[in-house]
Each structure stands twice: as structure tokens, then as C-alpha cells.
Design an enzyme around this catalytic site. Structure first.
Site, short mmCIF file in Angstrom:
data_model
loop_
_atom_site.label_atom_id
_atom_site.label_comp_id
_atom_site.label_asym_id
_atom_site.label_seq_id
_atom_site.Cartn_x
_atom_site.Cartn_y
_atom_site.Cartn_z
CG LEU A 439 -1.97 -1.03 1.32
CD1 LEU A 439 -2.58 -1.05 2.70
CD2 LEU A 439 -3.04 -0.75 0.30
N GLY A 440 2.04 1.14 0.58
CA GLY A 440 2.92 2.30 0.62
C GLY A 440 4.19 1.98 1.36
N GLY A 442 7.11 3.90 3.75
CA GLY A 442 7.37 5.12 4.49
C GLY A 442 8.71 5.06 5.13
N GLY A 443 9.00 6.07 5.91
CA GLY A 443 10.29 6.14 6.57
C GLY A 443 10.50 4.96 7.49
N GLY A 445 8.81 1.91 7.39
CA GLY A 445 8.59 0.56 6.90
C GLY A 445 7.69 0.52 5.69
CB THR A 446 6.97 -2.00 3.35
OG1 THR A 446 8.31 -1.64 3.05
CG2 THR A 446 6.21 -2.13 2.06
CB VAL A 447 1.78 0.01 4.82
CG1 VAL A 447 0.39 -0.39 5.26
CG2 VAL A 447 2.43 0.87 5.86
CE LYS A 461 4.32 1.65 11.04
NZ LYS A 461 4.03 3.05 11.31
CG ASP A 557 5.70 13.28 11.62
OD1 ASP A 557 5.78 14.45 11.15
OD2 ASP A 557 6.13 12.29 11.02
#
Ligand SMILES: *[C@@H]1O[C@H](CO)[C@@H](O)[C@H](O)[C@H]1NC(C)=O
Ligand SMILES: *[C@@H]1O[C@H](CO)[C@@H](O)[C@H](O)[C@H]1NC(C)=O
Ligand SMILES: *[C@@H]1O[C@H](CO)[C@@H](O)[C@H](O)[C@H]1NC(C)=O
Ligand SMILES: *[C@@H]1O[C@H](CO)[C@@H](O)[C@H](O)[C@H]1NC(C)=O
Ligand SMILES: *[C@@H]1O[C@H](CO)[C@@H](O)[C@H](O)[C@H]1NC(C)=O
Ligand SMILES: *[C@@H]1O[C@H](CO)[C@@H](O)[C@H](O)[C@H]1NC(C)=O
Ligand SMILES: *[C@@H]1O[C@H](CO)[C@@H](O)[C@H](O)[C@H]1NC(C)=O
Length: 768
Positions: A439-440, A442-443, A445-447, A461, A557
Site C-alpha cells: 500500500l505504501g 514510508g520512513g 517501513g512498508t505497509v 506495517k 508528526d
């Protein structure tokens, strides 16, 4: 010979395989600092260029056949004194085993007294079509008192990282080391990168520090070589020259792009006899050769490595009396009439005792040895079993198991709903972490999208690196989310700690991030009503986190990329990796500054004092984003308009608020509402945290505005009325969408995968 495999790192992560993990750590550590190597060139080839010794597989001369391939050909330019060596236009200073040092370059900006840019030099290096990559010995450094710089790397993996250096008094600047005042440094860069671009920017154009710091610099370079000389570096006209002369960039080199096992099957396998092949540790193919133990020479040159005659040098052997050289080693022996192993570090040579029959001795010895052996084996097995148990426990602890266990036992609410999943279960749910389920990234990890056995759709995640600080953030997120139950906060369903990187399982939020929707503001659902509702929902969730939860939670954040939207466009706050629980008896804590540039509270930035008001600041920017459809920080806007908050406040002062608001917001909102929202943004982003409203006040104000909107339904339906029509005409609708990241020519949409300050907002849990 490009090594451009787009293999995500995750594919190299073996599940539940601690041995691999340990191996990985060791092999990464071993590559450090071995710039000593064989010094032999190909026969008939020049071996030196100026002060540089050029060993094979490198060779001097283009197309001379002296190098193993084009990428290793050194162009020796004799018009300099001493001659200078270049590979592909980059000056080479030193060639070693697996690494070379090359000349540096510095990104420079200088301002004059009135804040005008008088000098700007960019720094970048592109190794993308080569087998070179930046070594992990490099770090990124910034020198200046009013600056931030971002380093972006692309190619095999994309990432951005950077740091900020602010100071206002020359006395504050420490010399001798890069303390963070006047000089800041990132940690060493990760392996495998082959492109970098350094971007240097200033917050106040040095107007406040011009007296002692007109210029700032940013560069990539070998960490151990740079020594910061404090404020004297600011005014040193030779700083650039001196730094280029003393701080090289270290590049890793490998042969080709195949692994050892694949290269062995080809005709141009480079490792000759008596050598070992070592796979590149960047994870993108390529290998190096090294001599087998007991051999020396150049493994890349036929006939290969030569046996070392250890017996010639008494310092390299440990024989007491007689040394016999063997291939790859040596044996010791004892002269006639002696027994023993002949080694100085062993039993040495003992003269035979005639009265003591040898047979008895060896029999006794044999029995002794046998029982010793049995005892040792028994001990060994015991120790090994205990070691495995300890390792398992360590894994659990490393993944925050203890912390979590503690948390789960001490916490009353939300525990039942936090399920512990098994690694197999999640592997099955994500179809073995298939790429199409991503799905995406990010800083942190991977989802993945996962479908559980009960057909529930979830988001999973997975930590990207097995780095302890990241795992800590994961656990932090678990701990925080187990305490939170709010419809506008993404729900944590469970986690899995038995895998070597922890996994988190969330409710699946289907409609992407608010950031994504704002950037495509022409979407039909983004009406004024809906924007207002989302703002109110987000504010209410933050207010809940700050006050209603059992211990106040500061999100740290808050940004539009961390606000997810479900199928009904309900806002859900996510990504609690950086969040902090604030003990009830404290109102603020001192922490490492962390957050996203553009949303970061300047007060927190200055003082490192974290309070709820930092979230209020960030929320103010999200609110500004919601009503303007613009990004919070945009390098392409002029200096005073760069920060969205100041841009909005200025527009308000100059009575041109309607020019910056999103056209649809202007059409659908009432004048009072828009002014009230702008005032709200203004108070949220007050420089002084104490002047900002609390999240609760913000939430209440937004609720009030929402109600107000309901009382005036005509605001939505009568939008074609003359008054609104004319407002609309004032707005320049052809204005192009802002480009968000630093202008990186062809790399303008580099996705940051690491770094404390991510400039791009793709760094979220679930990008659309
Ligand atoms: C490896 O290098 C060869 C040329 O040496 C090239 O043709 C090939 O595409 C490269 N493979 C990958 C995966 O980059
Ligand atoms: C290579 O190294 C050996 C010893 O390390 C030295 O004796 C020899 O002169 C060197 N050869 C060259 C060409 O520099
Ligand atoms: C390089 O060689 C020159 C003479 O050719 C010498 O004067 C100089 O010190 C050398 N530099 C280094 C860094 O070894
Ligand atoms: C050597 O460097 C000089 C000055 O940069 C340049 O003009 C010349 O073309 C170079 N020579 C070679 C052989 O690259
Ligand atoms: C700074 O530079 C600008 C633009 O070049 C110039 O107009 C201004 O006079 C300069 N200021 C000073 C103090 O030199
Ligand atoms: C890195 O970014 C470039 C430019 O945006 C893109 O073409 C490339 O596919 C990205 N590489 C990876 C591994 O994500
Ligand atoms: C050296 O020792 C090993 C093992 O003890 C033996 O197998 C080998 O034959 C010896 N080699 C020589 C040259 O003595």
C-alpha cells in the site's frame, strides 16, 4: 555495467532467520576502512599516476587494456603536477581494496548584508551507470548558522536526509567537533547509494548572522576526516579548498553486477586461483576478490595469489624448532629425539624421556583426552542449548516484547482488542508479502494490504530495517495505540513480535491520505463542508490525545500525509512512531527534535522542549493546507511565501486572503468563516507556544464553524450568485500546482525513505 536492480531490501530479509541477521551485521562491520590492497598492476602497464598507485583491476589509460573494464580505467592527466588521476571525470585520490577515495565538492551559498544571494554552488555526484556506490563511511555535513540542507539520493533506493543548524551568537559555536551548533552531521549514510544531490537553504538568508557567518556549506564526505574548527571556519576564505583537500568521498567498488556464484559460471570471472570471492554487501550484485588465508598478491591478476612462505620470517610463524611451509600455511615439527607439536604457543618440543615408555604415556594421554572430549562435548551442547534460548529471549526483548508485556499487563483498556498474530498468519494474509499488496512505503517501513482468514481486510506495517531505533518506534506506536480509542484515530488490531522485525496490524483505511486529496483539490468531495468536517475531526482527535487519554500523548508528526481517510472520508490520524507519552506530572519534556520540515514547531526546534503546543502548530499548517490546497513548505514560492503559515498571515494583513485560498473554499465558505479560519491558523502558528490555543479550543472553534455552516445552507447551493462569481474571477485558477520537493532537476520527485526531516509527504503509513 549498471547495477540498477529495483529489488526492495525486504526481499533480502529472511524471516525468523536469526543466523542470517547475525551474518548480515558482521559482514557489514567487516567492510570498514580497508584501504590497503595489492599493489601490482598488469604487466606492461604504468603503475603510478602522480602520487597514486594504481593496482589491477584498475589500470592507467583509456582503452589501454590495463584495466579490467571501462569503469576501472584511470585517465592520468599529466598537465598537472603531480599528475592527476580521473575515473569518469571524478578525481581519484587513493585506490584500495574494495574502496576508493575521490575528490570532494561542496555545496556553497553566500549572502550579502541585505540577504541577497551572492554565490551559489550545488554539489552532486552521479554513479548510477557504474558499479561504484557511496560507502557507509561517508556522512553529510552542514556548516552554517542559519541553514538547513537536504541530501537526496536516488537510484537503487531513494532517500532524503538532512539536518538543520541554527545559532545566533558566535560564542555559542563550539570548535573541534561537529556539535550541532554551527555544524551538523547526519549519521553515516546507508549502503548501496549511487546518486546524491545536496540542497542548501537558509531560513533568514543569513541576515541575522551575517556579521560572523555570511556563507554556508554542505557536503558528503568521509566522517573521520572532517574536523570543524568552530567559528573560524565561517570566515576562512580557504575553507572550501581545505575541505576538498582533506575530506574525500569514499566509494565502494565491485566487479560487475553478478553474485559470486553466478559470476563463477561466466568466462570473465575475475578471481584467480587461491582467492576467495566476496559478494557485495549493498544487495545489488557485484563481487570482489581477496586472497585466501596464507596467500598474498593480487587476486584479480593471473596466476592469482601466491603462497606466503611463513617459515622465512620468524615473526609470522610460531614454530619452536623446525618450520615446514605448506600451501596456505605451515607445519611445525620437532627434531629427532623430541616429541610435541613444536609450537611456541603449544606444547613445543620436549626431549624424550627414555625411562618413561612412550606407549604408557600415549595410552594415558588417550584416556585423558577421551574423557576430556566427552566432558567438553557435554558442556558445549549445554551451552549451545542455553545460547539458543537466550537468543530467542533476546529477539523478543529486542522487538520490545518486555516493554509490551509490561504495558499489556499494566494497562486495563484496549488490551483485549490487541491481538498477538503469528508470523505465519500474517505471511498468509499478505500472500507472502507480495509486491502487489504494497500500500505504501514510508520512513519506518512498508505497509501491506492483508486479508485475514476471517476475510477481514487489514493494513500490515513491517519495519524496513532491523535497526533498534526503528523497532523502538514501532513499539512506541503499539504502546500508544493500545491506550487510544477514538473514531478519528487509526485502530491498531494487533501485532506480531516473534518475527525478526516486528509487524503491526491496523484497521484498513481505504481512501488514502489527506495530503493526496489536497494535492488533487479538484476532487468533487472536497467541498467546504467536508474540509471543515475533516479539520474538526482531526482537531477533536488531537484534543482527545492531549487530554482525554489516560496519559497525554503528543503526536509529534501531525501532517496531512498522516491523516488517512476512510470510505466515508472520515479522518483518521495515523503514524504514532514518533509520538510521546507525557507523564501527568510533567507538562513538557526535552527530546531530540523530530518531525517533518514545514510542519515543525519553530519553538520546539529552538528549545527541544516538547509540549502539546507543537502539535497545535503542526495542526495550524494542516488547516492552512486544507483551506489553501497548497503545501506547507514550497521552495518554489518566493522567500517570504515559502512557509505557508507566514504566507497566509501576510495575505491576511494585506487583505488578499482570497487570492491564496482554494477557489472552491472561496466559493463555498462565507466571508466570516474564512476570516475566522485564517485567524485560527494565525493563532495556531504563533511563534510563542503559550500564545497558541489548546487543541481543545481549536476543536471547539471548528465545531462552532461547522454549526454555523449548517445554518447557512445557501453557501453551498447559491454559489453561482454574482457576488461569488466575481470573487472567483479574481482567483488565478491557472496557477500551477506547487512542486513540493527541492528542485532536483530530473529527480524532483525523489521519495525519502529515511531521515529525520522528510521533505516529501509520501512518507506516510498508507499513501493512496
Ligand atoms: C549487468 O551488467 C550487464 C553488462 O555488464 C548488463 O547487460 C545487465 O543488464 C546488467 N544487469 C542488471 C540486472 O543490471
Ligand atoms: C608492492 O609491495 C611490496 C611489499 O608490500 C613492495 O616490495 C613492492 O615494491 C611493491 N610494488 C610496487 C610496484 O609498488
Ligand atoms: C606527491 O608527490 C610530490 C612529488 O611528486 C610530493 O612533493 C608530494 O608531497 C606528494 N604528495 C603526497 C600527498 O604524497
Ligand atoms: C588535463 O587537464 C587539462 C586542464 O583541466 C585539460 O585541458 C586537458 O584536456 C586534460 N587532458 C587529458 C588528457 O584529459
Ligand atoms: C546585496 O546584493 C544586492 C543584489 O546584488 C544589491 O542590490 C545590494 O546592494 C547588496 N547589498 C550590499 C550591502 O552590498
Ligand atoms: C527513485 O526515484 C526515481 C525518480 O523519481 C524513480 O524513477 C525510481 O523508480 C525510484 N527508484 C526506486 C527504487 O524507488
Ligand atoms: C602438515 O600437517 C598436516 C596435519 O597435521 C598434515 O596433514 C600434512 O601432511 C603436514 N604437511 C607437511 C608438509 O608436513
Amino acid at each position: 555495467m549498471a547495477i540498477q536492480k529495483n529489488v526492495p531490501l525486504l526481499h533480502h530479509v529472511a524471516w525468523k532467520c536469526c543466523v542470517c541477521f547475525i551474518w548480515f551485521t558482521i559482514s557489514a562491520a567487516q567492510t570498514n576502512n580497508i584501504l590497503k590492497g595489492p599493489n601490482i598492476t598488469k604487466p606492461g602497464c604504468q603503475s603510478r599516476c602522480g602520487n597514486l598507485t594504481v593496482p589491477y583491476p584498475f589500470g592507467i589509460g583509456l582503452n589501454s587494456g590495463c584495466a579490467i573494464g571501462e569503469l576501472f580505467e584511470v585517465n592520468c592527466n599529466t598537465s598537472f603536477s603531480p599528475s592527476a588521476a580521473y575515473i569518469g571525470g571524478i578525481e581519484v585520490l587513493e585506490i584500495g581494496d574494495g574502496q576508493i577515495r575521490v575528490a570532494n565538492m561542496l555545496a556553497t551559498t553566500c549572502y550579502n548584508e541585505t540577504g541577497h544571494l551572492v554565490r551559489k554552488v550545488d554539489a552532486w555526484m552521479n554513479l548510477i551507470t557504474s558499479t561504484y556506490s557511496f560507502s557507509t563511511l561517508n556522512t553529510f555535513t552542514i556548516i552554517g548558522c542559519d541553514d538547513f540542507a537536504v541530501i537526496s539520493s536516488s537510484g537503487n533506493r531513494n532517500f532524503s536526509s538532512g539536518c538543520v543548524s541554527l545559532c545566533n551568537k558566535v560564542e555559542d559555536v563550539l570548535s573541534g567537533f561537529c556539535s550541532g551548533i554551527g555544524c551538523c552531521q547526519t549519521s553515516n549514510i546507508p549502503p548501496g547509494f549511487n546518486f546524491f544531490y545536496a540542497y542548501l537553504g537558509s531560513l533568514n538568508k543569513h541576515t541575522t548572522v551575517f556579521g560572523f557567518n555570511p556563507c554556508s556549506y554542505a557536503f558528503l564526505g568521509e566522517r573521520d576526516k572532517f574536523i570543524f574548527r568552530g567559528a573560524s571556519d565561517f570566515s576562512d576564505p580557504t575553507f572550501v579548498r581545505r575541505t576538498i583537500g582533506s575530506v574525500p568521498i569514499v566509494l565502494d567498488w565491485v566487479i560487475g553486477n553478478l553474485s559470486c556464484s553466478a559470476a563463477r559460471k561466466t568466462n570473465d570471472y575475475a578471481c584467480h586461483s587461491s582467492s576467495l570471492c566476496v559478494d557485495s554487501d549493498t544487495g545489488f550484485g557485484g563481487y570482489r576478490c581477496s586472497c585466501a588465508p596464507g596467500y598474498e598478491g593480487n587476486p584479480y591478476l593471473a596466476p592469482g595469489c601466491q603462497d606466503i612462505n611463513e617459515c622465512e620470517d620468524p615473526n609470522t610463524n610460531t614454530c619452536e624448532k623446525i618450520c615446514i611451509n605448506t600451501l596456505g600455511g605451515y607445519n611445525c615439527s620437532c627434531p629427532e629425539g623430541h616429541f610435541g607439536d613444536g609450537r611456541k604457543d603449544g606444547r613445543g618440543c620436549i626431549a624424550k624421556n627414555k625411562e618413561f615408555p612412550v606407549i604408557k604415556l600415549s595410552l594415558g594421554l588417550g584416556f585423558g583426552l577421551l574423557s576430556l572430549l566427552m566432558a567438553v562435548t557435554w558442556l558445549y551442547l549445554g551451552v549451545k542449548r542455553r545460547k539458543i534460548l537466550r537468543l530467542r529471549e533476546k529477539f523478543f526483548q529486542k522487538n520490545g516484547g518486555m516493554l509490551l508485556r509490561q504495558q499489556l499487563s499494566s494497562n486495563e483498556g484496549g488490551v483485549e482488542s490487541t491481538k498477538i498474530f503469528t508470523a505465519e498468519e500474517l505471511q498468509k494474509a499478505t500472500n507472502n508479502y507480495a509486491d502487489e499488496r504494497i500500500l505504501g512505503r514510508g520512513g519506518y517501513g512498508t505497509v501491506y494490504k492483508g486479508i485475514l482468514s476471517d476475510k477481514r481486510i487489514v493494513a500490515i506495517k513491517k519495519s524496513r530495517l532491523m535497526d533498534e531505533s526503528q523497532i523502538e518506534q514501532f513499539i512506541n506506536e503499539v504502546v500508544i495505540l493500545t491506550q487510544v480509542n477514538h473514531r478519528n484515530v487509526v485502530k491498531l488490531l494487533g501485532c506480531c513480535l516473534e518475527a525478526e522485525v516486528p509487524l503491526l496490524v491496523y484497521e484498513y483505511v481505504s481512501n488514502g491520505t489527506l495530503f493526496h486529496h489536497i494535492q488533487h483539490s479538484r476532487m468533487s468531495w472536497m467541498s467546504w463542508d467536508n474540509r471543515l468536517r475533516i479539520a474538526a475531526e482531526t482537531a477533536s482527535a488531537l484534543s482527545y490525545l492531549h487530554s482525554a487519554a489516560s496519559k497525554p500523548i503528543i503526536h509529534r508528526d501531525v501532517k496531512s500525509a498522516n491523516i488517512l481517510l476512510d470510505e466515508y472520508y472520515t479522518a483518521k490520524i495515523s503514524d504514532f512512531g514518533a509520538s510521546r507519552l507525557i507523564p501527568l506530572d510533567q507538562t513538557q519534556v526535552t527530546t531530540l527534535v523530530q518531525g517533518t520540515l514545514g510542519y515543525l514547531d519553530p519553538e520546539y526546534f529552538r528549545t527541544s522542549q516538547l509540549t502539546e503546543k507543537s502539535d497545535v502548530y503542526s495542526f495550524g499548517l494542516v488547516l492552512a493546507e486544507i483551506v489553501t490546497g497548497k503545501k506547507p513548505l514550497c521552495m518554489e514560492r518566493s522567500e517570504e511565501e515559502r512557509n505557508l503559515a507566514t504566507f497566509l498571515i501576510m495575505s491576511m494583513k494585506e487583505n488578499r486572503l482570497f487570492q491564496v485560498l482554494d477557489p472552491r473554499v472561496v466559493r463555498e465558505g462565507t466571508l466570516e468563516q474564512l476570516q475566522q479560519i485564517a485567524e485560527l491558523v494565525k493563532s495556531c502558528v504563533s511563534l510563542n507556544g503559550a500564545d497558541r490555543p489548546t487543541m481543545k479550543e481549536v476543536a471547539m472553534e471548528l465545531e462552532g464553524l461547522k454549526k454555523f455552516n449548517l445554518r447557512h445552507p445557501w453557501a453551498n447551493t447559491n454559489q453561482q450568485n454574482g457576488q461569488y462569481e466575481s470573487t472567483r474571477l479574481m482567483v488565478n485558477e491557472t496557477e500551477p500546482l506547487d512542486l513540493y520537493t527541492v528542485p532536483l532537476s530530473p529527480y524532483s520527485d525523489i521519495q525519502p525513505l529515511s531521515g529525520q526531516y522528510s521533505l516529501d509527504s509520501t512518507d506516510s503509513v498508507f499513501p493512496a
